[in-house]
Enzyme design. Sequence first.
Site, PDB file in Angstrom:
ATOM      1  CE  LYS A   1     -12.597  -3.769   1.637  1.00 13.45           C
ATOM      2  NZ  LYS A   1     -11.614  -3.659   2.364  1.00 13.45           N
ATOM      3  CE  LYS A  15      -4.429  -1.719   1.507  1.00 14.75           C
ATOM      4  NZ  LYS A  15      -5.604  -1.853   2.253  1.00 14.75           N
ATOM      5  CE  LYS A  26      -5.544  -8.183  -1.268  1.00 14.19           C
ATOM      6  NZ  LYS A  26      -6.261  -8.513   0.064  1.00 14.19           N
TER       7      LYS A  26
HETATM    8  P1  ATP Z   1      -8.274  -3.391   0.296  1.00 14.36           P
HETATM    9  O1  ATP Z   1      -8.136  -3.418  -1.185  1.00 14.36           O
HETATM   10  O2  ATP Z   1      -9.120  -2.382   0.833  1.00 14.36           O
HETATM   11  O3  ATP Z   1      -6.874  -3.545   1.117  1.00 14.36           O
HETATM   12  P2  ATP Z   1      -9.167  -6.172   0.388  1.00 14.36           P
HETATM   13  O4  ATP Z   1     -10.214  -6.110  -0.927  1.00 14.36           O
HETATM   14  O5  ATP Z   1      -7.723  -6.655  -0.012  1.00 14.36           O
HETATM   15  O6  ATP Z   1      -9.200  -4.511   0.770  1.00 14.36           O
HETATM   16  P3  ATP Z   1      -9.420  -6.523   3.079  1.00 14.36           P
HETATM   17  O7  ATP Z   1     -10.597  -5.891   3.534  1.00 14.36           O
HETATM   18  O8  ATP Z   1      -8.246  -6.491   3.321  1.00 14.36           O
HETATM   19  O9  ATP Z   1      -9.905  -6.828   1.403  1.00 14.36           O
HETATM   20  O10 ATP Z   1      -9.805  -8.167   3.530  1.00 14.36           O
HETATM   21  C1  ATP Z   1     -11.173  -8.693   4.098  1.00 14.36           C
HETATM   22  C2  ATP Z   1     -11.179 -10.028   4.452  1.00 14.36           C
HETATM   23  O11 ATP Z   1     -11.288 -10.680   3.023  1.00 14.36           O
HETATM   24  C3  ATP Z   1      -9.846 -10.498   4.922  1.00 14.36           C
HETATM   25  O12 ATP Z   1     -10.386 -11.630   5.871  1.00 14.36           O
HETATM   26  C4  ATP Z   1      -9.073 -10.909   3.794  1.00 14.36           C
HETATM   27  O13 ATP Z   1      -8.190 -11.993   4.055  1.00 14.36           O
HETATM   28  C5  ATP Z   1     -10.251 -11.700   2.823  1.00 14.36           C
HETATM   29  N1  ATP Z   1      -9.718 -11.120   1.433  1.00 14.36           N
HETATM   30  C6  ATP Z   1      -9.227 -10.128   0.875  1.00 14.36           C
HETATM   31  N2  ATP Z   1      -9.169 -10.300  -0.409  1.00 14.36           N
HETATM   32  C7  ATP Z   1      -9.103 -11.618  -0.537  1.00 14.36           C
HETATM   33  C8  ATP Z   1      -9.091 -12.473  -1.852  1.00 14.36           C
HETATM   34  N3  ATP Z   1      -8.588 -11.805  -2.852  1.00 14.36           N
HETATM   35  N4  ATP Z   1      -9.223 -13.797  -1.649  1.00 14.36           N
HETATM   36  C9  ATP Z   1      -9.714 -14.230  -0.481  1.00 14.36           C
HETATM   37  N5  ATP Z   1      -9.930 -13.564   0.672  1.00 14.36           N
HETATM   38  C10 ATP Z   1      -9.725 -12.469   0.442  1.00 14.36           C
END
Ligand code: ATP
Length: 336
Positions: A202, A117, A199
């Site tokens: 969002k 980030k 991955k």
């Molecule tokens: P950001 O982009 O805002 O960092 P993110 O989409 O990576 O967010 P998080 O809020 O960090 O999502 O994650 C919320 C939950 O979803 C956590 O338990 C995380 O491990 C899970 N998670 C996030 N991305 C994935 C993914 N691509 N596959 C499976 N689980 C995920």
Amino acid sequence: MVMTAARPVVLSGIQPSGQLLISHYVGAMRNWVAMQDTHDSLFMLVDLHAITVPQDPATLRARCYDFVALYLAAGLDAQKNTIFAQSHVSAHAELGWILNCYTHMGELERMTQFKDKSTRAGAVINVGLFDYPVLMAADILLYQATHVPVGADQKQHLELTRDLAIRFNHQYGEVFTVPEPFIPQTGARIMSLQEPTKKMSKSDPSALSYIGLLDTPDVILKKFKKAVTDSGSEIRFDPEEKPGVSNLLTLLSIFSNTEIPALERHFEGQGYGALKVQTAEAVIAFLAPIQEKFAALRADEGALDDILADGAGRARARAEVTLRRVYDAHGFLPRR
Ligand code: ATP
Ligand code: LTN
């Protein structure tokens, strides 16, 4: 008096820093729903963490309501679980401060989420972003959680949480429970539809890379049709050689409840187009009842406020017990 054994404590949360996606459902929320009957469970809206990147207040507020309504629509029961907003329980920020005093700079500098980030183009690196994992440790340790259901990307943060708990207990006695991560065997890392070696996330600038839980059927179909696949034409599960196809097979397997080898047989002689359309159809069918429930729940913000108020009351009472022990361990004067 009948004594019942204490149930294991599960705690998790997602930051309302963007939409809830199918990857969050698959990596985390699916397990929350599965654990609610057997565990003493707390699920949070991690709003204090969300502001480690800039947020527009009106958007954040609306999204927080979306999240609670989606938690419920996806199957969490407000009676069985403690559902609350992190910002409603001040003990999180308080324990976060204390744990800062036990965390080494180097431990945070090593965190891959921080490295990702903070090196993004145009990133504003504030101290909160750096300190993020310490607040997450506080979230977990306050409730003596035994299990933390998350996706694979959170494993490193949980290792830090465990290290902090062990370090603290070593100095002050058994104050904290050392938690275990609970990471699904399939779907722990759903990949971006546009760059299947990254991955799904969002905060990805391309909305084509992810599927939101509230995306309409048309949008879902369009995004899957545009999904980047691999060279060749064979439909085979091979994350190294065929990351795009393997990601679609993982999603189809989970959303249609069919094993991957059966899907590979089913698609023999068919092309990538068929895989994309059938994955989209499975996701659309799975999300339809969730979206319908969401619409009804989201319409009543007062009822959602009540659920959060009830959750915060229960969470606060539990968190205070741990916080008092921590303050007491340091020799802070008792509060009269
Ligand atoms: P950001 O982009 O805002 O960092 P993110 O989409 O990576 O967010 P998080 O809020 O960090 O999502 O994650 C919320 C939950 O979803 C956590 O338990 C995380 O491990 C899970 N998670 C996030 N991305 C994935 C993914 N691509 N596959 C499976 N689980 C995920
Ligand atoms: N860092 C997590 C969100 C989070 C969390 C938690 C998850 C904050 N506090 C406590 C589990 C338990 C993420 O998903 N990005």
